[in-house]
Design an enzyme around this catalytic site. Structure first.
Site, PDB file in Angstrom:
ATOM      1  CB  SER A 166       7.877  73.678  13.671  1.00  0.00           C
ATOM      2  OG  SER A 166       7.931  74.935  13.042  1.00  0.00           O
ATOM      3  N   GLY A 197       7.232  78.065  13.824  1.00  0.00           N
ATOM      4  CA  GLY A 197       7.865  77.885  15.126  1.00  0.00           C
ATOM      5  C   GLY A 197       7.076  76.942  16.007  1.00  0.00           C
ATOM      6  N   GLY A 250       5.402  75.424  19.838  1.00  0.00           N
ATOM      7  CA  GLY A 250       4.722  75.881  21.037  1.00  0.00           C
ATOM      8  C   GLY A 250       3.317  76.407  20.797  1.00  0.00           C
ATOM      9  CB  CYS A 255       3.740  77.530  10.129  1.00  0.00           C
ATOM     10  SG  CYS A 255       3.444  76.021  11.087  1.00  0.00           S
ATOM     11  CG  PHE A 256       4.291  80.002  15.912  1.00  0.00           C
ATOM     12  CD1 PHE A 256       3.544  79.127  16.689  1.00  0.00           C
ATOM     13  CD2 PHE A 256       4.880  81.078  16.532  1.00  0.00           C
ATOM     14  CE1 PHE A 256       3.398  79.335  18.055  1.00  0.00           C
ATOM     15  CE2 PHE A 256       4.743  81.291  17.901  1.00  0.00           C
ATOM     16  CZ  PHE A 256       4.000  80.413  18.666  1.00  0.00           C
ATOM     17  CD  GLN A 288      -0.344  78.121  15.054  1.00  0.00           C
ATOM     18  OE1 GLN A 288       0.184  78.213  16.160  1.00  0.00           O
ATOM     19  NE2 GLN A 288      -0.174  77.054  14.272  1.00  0.00           N
ATOM     20  CG  ASN A 294       5.691  70.634  12.044  1.00  0.00           C
ATOM     21  OD1 ASN A 294       4.984  70.121  12.905  1.00  0.00           O
ATOM     22  ND2 ASN A 294       6.923  71.031  12.272  1.00  0.00           N
ATOM     23  N   GLY A 350       0.357  71.909  15.398  1.00  0.00           N
ATOM     24  CA  GLY A 350      -0.531  71.288  16.364  1.00  0.00           C
ATOM     25  C   GLY A 350      -1.579  72.239  16.893  1.00  0.00           C
ATOM     26  CG  PHE A 351      -1.366  75.131  19.097  1.00  0.00           C
ATOM     27  CD1 PHE A 351      -2.162  75.314  20.224  1.00  0.00           C
ATOM     28  CD2 PHE A 351      -0.149  74.479  19.254  1.00  0.00           C
ATOM     29  CE1 PHE A 351      -1.763  74.867  21.462  1.00  0.00           C
ATOM     30  CE2 PHE A 351       0.268  74.021  20.494  1.00  0.00           C
ATOM     31  CZ  PHE A 351      -0.543  74.218  21.605  1.00  0.00           C
ATOM     32  CG  HIS A 383       5.774  74.712   6.370  1.00  0.00           C
ATOM     33  ND1 HIS A 383       6.737  75.432   7.023  1.00  0.00           N
ATOM     34  CD2 HIS A 383       5.003  74.171   7.333  1.00  0.00           C
ATOM     35  CE1 HIS A 383       6.580  75.312   8.332  1.00  0.00           C
ATOM     36  NE2 HIS A 383       5.517  74.552   8.541  1.00  0.00           N
ATOM     37  CD  GLU A 418       8.727  76.498   4.258  1.00  0.00           C
ATOM     38  OE1 GLU A 418       8.672  75.639   5.152  1.00  0.00           O
ATOM     39  OE2 GLU A 418       7.828  77.363   4.095  1.00  0.00           O
TER      40      GLU A 418
END
Length: 370
Positions: free
Chosen positions: A46, A225, A227, A253-254, A257, A295, A297-298, A346, A348
């Protein structure tokens, strides 16, 4: 040590000493508030294309071992620390952090005021940055920084996903099979599922619904992930197909989103993101507060407390961050029954904390119920 320089896109600059490999690197400057687990941070996919600033002043104390990597390599674009450890001391350490950064070609800088840099990023937001230990002309480095692409709009999934499917076998009796779509997966995630009797088939991000079904999956998982989720159109479309097929879903996480976008919600870039192992989150269902590892940013743009009608069922926000009320989880129900859920943080949690490990048990219950 050779001199090094760090220059942000707004012209702010810091001078220090080279740390890790000698060279020049660029990325998005972000800060991580963890006081431990730097090896897991560095190997988290990530962080691809990001220059990580450590807020803990002393980094490298426990060296580098051969057990704690979250992937096959270091993914950060650059590394910024204040006081690197002069000696690694841990019974599992095989080499120093500095040696590993050099071996993998990761350019860093040490000896700068990371508190001042963190405060600047907190006030002005994450931004493009360059580090150089080859040349220390700040104006020349700034010109290169301004040529770098922004993280907004970046589709980085293909850079980090596995190039071939692989299987993490269940530990003990096999109870379920899960297809895990790798958008930048951390190694600990399939291990946490395997510990609960799940055979995990990790698939490339380019996989199709037919590829998922070919594994005999009882449920589907989308990983963390890097981006901008708005640029990951294939992943969104694939998840919509999974939801249409009625397959149980869990995302981290990703994957949270992507779940939001698949449900028709928007996503947006946070000013400086959440990165660390000390982020408080409330589960709105139980009202319990978890200290979490994060972790990102979006974030997902969704109203808290409202039921949302979607083509797949009724969705609602399940978790919120207590620092800024950012959406930290979503759930989807059909006829009152939970069929899919995700969290932004997260569970995990390598290197910790482990407050949210129950979410893997919740996934097992979801598989049982469906």
């Amino acid at each position: 040590m050779p001199e090094a320089i760090l220059v942000l896109e707004d012209g702010r600059r810091f001078r220090g000493e080279a740390y890790g490999a000698i060279g020049e690197t660029f990325g998005e400057a972000v800060f991580a508030t963890a006081m431990t687990g730097y090896q897991e941070t560095l190997t988290d996919p990530s962080y691809h294309r990001q220059v990580v600033v450590m807020t803990a002043p002393h980094v490298g104390n426990t060296g580098w071992n051969d057990e704690d990597d979250e992937s096959s390599r270091i993914w950060v674009a650059g590394y910024v620390v204040r006081d690197p450890a002069r000696l690694a001391s841990n019974w599992r350490a095989r080499r120093s952090l500095d040696d590993e950064l050099k071996a993998q070609g990761i350019v860093g800088i040490s000896g700068i005021d990371t508190r001042a840099l963190t405060r600047h990023l907190r006030d002005k937001g994450a931004m493009r940055v360059g580090i150089s230990s080859e040349g220390t002309d700040p104006e020349a480095l700034l010109a290169k920084v301004l040529e770098q692409p922004s993280m907004a709009g970046a589709n980085l999934v293909d850079d980090v996903t596995t190039d071939h499917p692989y299987v993490v076998p269940a530990e003990g009796e096999k109870l379920f099979t899960v297809a895990a779509v790798d958008l930048g997966i951390k190694a600990m995630t399939p291990q946490r599922m395997a510990q609960r009797g799940i055979e995990v088939h990790v698939l490339p991000a380019s996989s199709s619904l037919d590829d998922i079904r070919a594994t005999g999956a009882d449920g589907v998982f989308f990983s963390n992930g890097p981006g901008d989720p708005a640029a990951a159109e294939h992943s969104v479309q694939l998840l919509q197909q999974v939801l249409t097929a009625g397959m149980p879903y869990f995302g981290i996480c990703f994957g949270n989103q992507i779940f939001g976008r698949a449900l028709g919600l928007g996503t947006y870039k946070l000013p400086f993101g959440h990165r660390g192992v000390n982020q408080p989150v409330m589960d709105l269902g139980t009202r319990k507060v978890e200290i979490t590892s994060q972790n990102h940013g979006f974030a997902v743009d969704a109203p808290v407390g409202d039921d949302l009608d979607t083509p797949y069922g009724t969705a609602r926000v399940s978790h919120i961050g207590l620092n800024d009320h950012v959406v930290e989880g979503l759930e989807l129900r059909k006829d009152g029954k939970l069929i899919a859920f995700s969290v932004q943080y997260h569970p995990e949690a390598a290197a910790g904390p482990h407050d949210a490990a129950y979410l893997f048990d919740r996934f097992v219950d979801l598989l049982k119920d469906n």
